[in-house]
Scaffold this motif. Structure first.
Motif, PDB file in Angstrom:
ATOM      1  N   ASP A  87       0.973  -1.225  -0.021  1.00 46.64           N
ATOM      2  CA  ASP A  87       0.157  -0.028   0.109  1.00 46.64           C
ATOM      3  C   ASP A  87       0.943   1.380  -0.028  1.00 46.64           C
ATOM      4  N   SER A  88       2.114   1.312   0.713  1.00 45.65           N
ATOM      5  CA  SER A  88       2.912   2.290   0.569  1.00 45.65           C
ATOM      6  C   SER A  88       3.411   2.759  -0.631  1.00 45.65           C
ATOM      7  N   GLU A  89       3.330   1.780  -1.589  1.00 45.33           N
ATOM      8  CA  GLU A  89       3.813   2.137  -3.165  1.00 45.33           C
ATOM      9  C   GLU A  89       2.504   3.023  -3.756  1.00 45.33           C
ATOM     10  N   ARG A  90       1.335   3.092  -3.244  1.00 43.45           N
ATOM     11  CA  ARG A  90       0.241   3.285  -4.214  1.00 43.45           C
ATOM     12  C   ARG A  90       0.539   4.834  -4.472  1.00 43.45           C
ATOM     13  N   ALA A  91       0.705   5.765  -3.855  1.00 43.06           N
ATOM     14  CA  ALA A  91       0.661   7.170  -4.255  1.00 43.06           C
ATOM     15  C   ALA A  91       1.720   7.361  -5.226  1.00 43.06           C
ATOM     16  N   GLY A  92       2.920   6.826  -4.946  1.00 36.52           N
ATOM     17  CA  GLY A  92       3.985   6.882  -6.025  1.00 36.52           C
ATOM     18  C   GLY A  92       3.801   6.293  -7.443  1.00 36.52           C
ATOM     19  N   GLU A 101       1.173   8.368  -9.289  1.00 38.34           N
ATOM     20  CA  GLU A 101       1.705   9.519  -9.817  1.00 38.34           C
ATOM     21  C   GLU A 101       2.599   9.006 -11.183  1.00 38.34           C
ATOM     22  N   GLU A 102       3.150   7.970 -11.074  1.00 35.46           N
ATOM     23  CA  GLU A 102       4.143   7.748 -12.172  1.00 35.46           C
ATOM     24  C   GLU A 102       3.103   7.132 -13.161  1.00 35.46           C
ATOM     25  N   ARG A 103       1.930   6.592 -13.095  1.00 31.64           N
ATOM     26  CA  ARG A 103       1.186   6.148 -14.168  1.00 31.64           C
ATOM     27  C   ARG A 103       0.370   7.211 -14.742  1.00 31.64           C
ATOM     28  N   THR A 143     -12.567   6.032  -1.053  1.00 34.31           N
ATOM     29  CA  THR A 143     -12.879   6.805   0.098  1.00 34.31           C
ATOM     30  C   THR A 143     -12.686   8.194  -0.023  1.00 34.31           C
ATOM     31  N   ARG A 144     -13.369   9.049   0.571  1.00 33.98           N
ATOM     32  CA  ARG A 144     -13.144  10.389   0.776  1.00 33.98           C
ATOM     33  C   ARG A 144     -11.661  10.859   1.312  1.00 33.98           C
ATOM     34  N   ARG A 145     -11.197  10.301   2.167  1.00 29.67           N
ATOM     35  CA  ARG A 145     -10.085  10.612   2.700  1.00 29.67           C
ATOM     36  C   ARG A 145      -8.778   9.988   1.545  1.00 29.67           C
ATOM     37  N   ASP A 146      -9.142   9.044   0.998  1.00 28.12           N
ATOM     38  CA  ASP A 146      -7.951   8.771  -0.015  1.00 28.12           C
ATOM     39  C   ASP A 146      -8.052   9.765  -1.163  1.00 28.12           C
ATOM     40  N   ALA A 147      -9.371  10.447  -1.626  1.00 34.77           N
ATOM     41  CA  ALA A 147      -9.299  11.473  -2.670  1.00 34.77           C
ATOM     42  C   ALA A 147      -8.642  12.496  -2.067  1.00 34.77           C
ATOM     43  N   GLU A 148      -8.783  12.912  -0.953  1.00 36.99           N
ATOM     44  CA  GLU A 148      -8.050  14.198  -0.377  1.00 36.99           C
ATOM     45  C   GLU A 148      -6.618  14.094  -0.399  1.00 36.99           C
ATOM     46  N   THR A 149      -6.200  12.795   0.111  1.00 37.67           N
ATOM     47  CA  THR A 149      -4.808  12.365   0.219  1.00 37.67           C
ATOM     48  C   THR A 149      -3.899  12.118  -0.932  1.00 37.67           C
ATOM     49  N   LEU A 150      -4.488  11.594  -1.788  1.00 35.54           N
ATOM     50  CA  LEU A 150      -3.775  11.468  -3.284  1.00 35.54           C
ATOM     51  C   LEU A 150      -3.940  12.606  -3.997  1.00 35.54           C
ATOM     52  N   ALA A 151      -4.950  13.377  -4.082  1.00 38.63           N
ATOM     53  CA  ALA A 151      -4.904  14.503  -4.670  1.00 38.63           C
ATOM     54  C   ALA A 151      -4.161  15.722  -4.183  1.00 38.63           C
ATOM     55  N   ALA A 152      -3.623  15.712  -2.920  1.00 39.48           N
ATOM     56  CA  ALA A 152      -2.574  16.513  -2.632  1.00 39.48           C
ATOM     57  C   ALA A 152      -1.287  16.187  -2.800  1.00 39.48           C
ATOM     58  N   HIS A 153      -1.064  14.687  -2.668  1.00 35.34           N
ATOM     59  CA  HIS A 153       0.224  14.383  -3.373  1.00 35.34           C
ATOM     60  C   HIS A 153       0.521  14.667  -4.870  1.00 35.34           C
ATOM     61  N   LEU A 154      -0.564  14.417  -5.754  1.00 39.89           N
ATOM     62  CA  LEU A 154      -0.170  14.795  -6.949  1.00 39.89           C
ATOM     63  C   LEU A 154       0.111  16.255  -7.175  1.00 39.89           C
ATOM     64  N   ALA A 155      -0.820  17.012  -6.554  1.00 40.64           N
ATOM     65  CA  ALA A 155      -0.682  18.490  -6.545  1.00 40.64           C
ATOM     66  C   ALA A 155       0.765  18.994  -6.078  1.00 40.64           C
ATOM     67  N   GLU A 156       1.288  17.982  -4.864  1.00 40.37           N
ATOM     68  CA  GLU A 156       2.663  18.476  -4.491  1.00 40.37           C
ATOM     69  C   GLU A 156       3.789  18.069  -5.548  1.00 40.37           C
ATOM     70  N   ALA A 157       3.241  17.077  -6.505  1.00 44.18           N
ATOM     71  CA  ALA A 157       4.160  16.723  -7.514  1.00 44.18           C
ATOM     72  C   ALA A 157       3.960  17.573  -8.775  1.00 44.18           C
ATOM     73  N   GLY A 158       3.225  18.701  -9.014  1.00 45.06           N
ATOM     74  CA  GLY A 158       3.227  19.637  -9.739  1.00 45.06           C
ATOM     75  C   GLY A 158       2.082  19.441 -10.824  1.00 45.06           C
ATOM     76  N   HIS A 177      -7.928   3.496 -11.920  1.00 44.77           N
ATOM     77  CA  HIS A 177      -8.525   3.044 -10.730  1.00 44.77           C
ATOM     78  C   HIS A 177      -7.246   3.011  -9.668  1.00 44.77           C
ATOM     79  N   ALA A 178      -7.179   3.711  -8.831  1.00 45.42           N
ATOM     80  CA  ALA A 178      -6.197   3.676  -7.853  1.00 45.42           C
ATOM     81  C   ALA A 178      -6.259   2.402  -6.661  1.00 45.42           C
ATOM     82  N   GLN A 179      -7.533   2.065  -6.710  1.00 44.07           N
ATOM     83  CA  GLN A 179      -7.800   0.876  -5.946  1.00 44.07           C
ATOM     84  C   GLN A 179      -8.903   0.098  -6.691  1.00 44.07           C
ATOM     85  N   ALA A 180      -9.027  -1.351  -6.447  1.00 46.53           N
ATOM     86  CA  ALA A 180     -10.036  -1.993  -7.176  1.00 46.53           C
ATOM     87  C   ALA A 180     -11.284  -1.588  -7.028  1.00 46.53           C
TER      88      ALA A 180
END
Length: 536
Positions: A219-224, A227-229, A248-263, A313-316
């Protein structure tokens, strides 16, 4: 009434700006005008709405269009104003002004309105229901018809009452349209709406979409990995617009923040956001002012952006039905598009968690008691009687109806009907999750696996998906049309699992959707040798 194809084509061109309706569209329109019901299952983008628009124009009578997509309905009304002239169509929702509703009521009473778009909630009671009781429509169109079925993942209790509404109007010819409905859901649509007539299933092939599955180990690989995909898919599609789905809503916020930080321009979207923010993201998405939107399923029906080039789909997802819908938001313009799923076995636990439950026993008994006293009462009346919310009342009534309950039965018996039906649906949800695993693990053409899930037993691999593109190609999926008299969509009985419907039939396996235990995949050889399935 009988209208010739040339007359229909002329009307379509003059009033609807459609130069040449398809043969399938004309067939459905003729069936409606002849007084028959039609269940139309066709991929998004094939012009399902033209069927009821053209039928209403040809009949010169009122057609009520029930839809959950009221913003899209507003777009259609504005388009019809431009092509057919103001007063041809109107929308009735809580967002309309009092003056607009007055004008619409006057047009209904005068018989000049042809299309009235509204929601099922508006038909549950109040001013519109009273108006249409006096002036019932000549035609009914039910958009996103899979929402009527408790087997479906998009079930809405307010839809379950539409059969009662239709009956009160004298059961006018009805077209129920959807882009996705398994055989079980289609049967439920017929049952709930009381449809006769025919089905037109135009297939589930999406010839421009390449399907892929990528394994995720931690799961720790998901955000990276996401972003790569996203970067790879944007490059592959030459900077194309994309959607990233999470559970989930939490995953939407977390992953969006990660991608935004990546530009990347990657806003989050979910039902917990304020309406203004959701509209802002919608507008930016449709304007192409984002790279991707990271969304839950709330970014779903009504999202019509033809230029989406990829869906990741970041999750099944919770089912293949959901995956078909969400992945199909890519490539609606007929150009090449990609749908990828990141799959990790542990993600399926979330699907089991969200499999759902049954209404509280006390609520079930209150609704059952009120229903016994007034079996013809609508949801709004029973909600007032019981003091419960309309959604709860609608859900219980839908379970009672789906379970074949009789209001003359004792409350304990009715409560048991609800319990058993709710448990069957919970079991179905769990088996739907396992179907996602089978899809991810499959060495067959992914397009064929999805199409077979919906009963489209094609045999020709797509040549685009990752299994088809792998060295050696996809494993053949050999379809059977008959197994000792049993055919796809046949009703069957199993001595342990009970009654069900065959949804897929191949040389190696028989897939059955059972009423009590959901999907089960049986070995074809064992079914034949041990006669595990009997005609129902």
């Amino acid at each position: 009434m009988t209208v010739s194809d040339p007359q229909l084509c002329s009307l379509a061109a003059d009033l609807l700006d459609v130069a040449e309706p398809t043969t399938d569209q004309l067939t459905a329109v003729r069936r409606l005008l002849e007084g028959h019901d039609v269940l139309l299952v066709a991929p998004t983008g094939t012009g399902k709405s033209l069927v009821f628009q053209l039928a209403a124009a040809a009949a010169e009578r009122l057609c009520v269009v029930v839809t959950p997509l009221l913003s899209l309905a507003g777009d259609q009304v504005r388009g019809l104003d431009a092509s057919a002239g103001e007063g041809f169509a109107a929308r009735w929702t809580s967002a309309e002004s009092a003056g607009d509703l007055d004008a619409t009521e006057e047009a209904v009473r005068a018989g000049t309105l042809r299309l009235l778009y509204t929601s099922p909630e508006q038909l549950a009671g109040g001013r519109l229901r009273d108006l249409l009781a006096e002036h019932p429509p000549a035609l009914l169109a039910v958009d996103e018809a899979h929402c009527v079925s408790t087997w479906g993942t998009d079930f809405r209790p307010s839809y379950a009452a539409l059969g009662q509404v239709r009956e009160a109007w004298g059961s006018p010819p009805t077209v129920a349209v959807t882009a996705t409905a398994s055989s079980a859901v289609r049967k439920d649509v017929h049952r709930v709406l009381g449809l006769g007539g025919t089905e037109q299933v135009l297939g589930f092939e999406r010839p421009d979409l390449a399907l892929r599955v990528l394994r995720l180990h931690e799961d720790s690989e998901r955000a990276g990995t996401v972003e790569e995909r996203v970067r790879a898919l944007r490059e592959e599609t030459e900077g194309g617009l994309g959607l990233v789905y999470v559970r989930t809503r939490r995953d939407a916020e977390t992953l969006a923040a990660h991608l935004a930080e990546a530009g990347l321009r990657a806003p989050a979207y979910h039902a917990g956001l304020p309406r203004d923010r959701r509209e802002e993201v919608h507008d930016a998405f449709h304007a192409g002012d984002v790279d991707v939107v990271v969304a839950t399923s709330a970014f779903g029906m009504g999202v019509h952006q033809p230029e989406v080039r990829f869906v990741l789909h970041a999750q099944a997802p919770e089912s293949l039905d959901v995956y078909y819908q969400e992945s199909g938001r890519a490539g609606r313009d007929g150009r090449r598009a990609v749908a990828e799923m990141l799959f990790r076995d542990e993600d399926l636990a979330l699907g089991h968690f969200f499999a759902g439950g049954r209404p509280r026993s006390a609520s079930v008994r209150r609704v059952a008691e009120a229903w016994r006293e007034a079996p013809d009462a609508d949801v709004r009346t029973l909600a007032s009687t019981t003091g419960l919310g309309r959604r709860t009342v609608g859900r219980v009534l839908a379970l009672l109806s789906a379970g074949g309950a009789d209001p003359s039965e004792p409350v304990d018996r009715l409560a048991d009907v609800v319990r058993r039906r709710a448990e069957a649906e919970r079991t179905l949800r769990r088996t739907q999750v396992e179907r996602v695993r089978e899809y991810a693990d499959s060495a067959h053409c992914r397009d064929l696996v999805l199409r077979h899930h919906f009963g489209d037993l094609s045999a020709e691999p797509c040549g685009r998906c990752d299994t088809c593109s792998a060295e050696g190609g996809a494993e053949p999926l050999e379809t059977l049309r008959d197994l000792d008299g049993l055919r796809p969509e046949s009703g069957v009985k199993h001595r342990r699992f009970g009654r069900g419907t065959i949804t897929d039939l191949t040389r190696d396996t028989v897939t059955v959707l059972f009423d009590r235990v959901g999907y089960r995949t049986l070995a074809t050889d064992l079914v034949r040798e041990r006669q595990l399935l009997k005609p129902a």
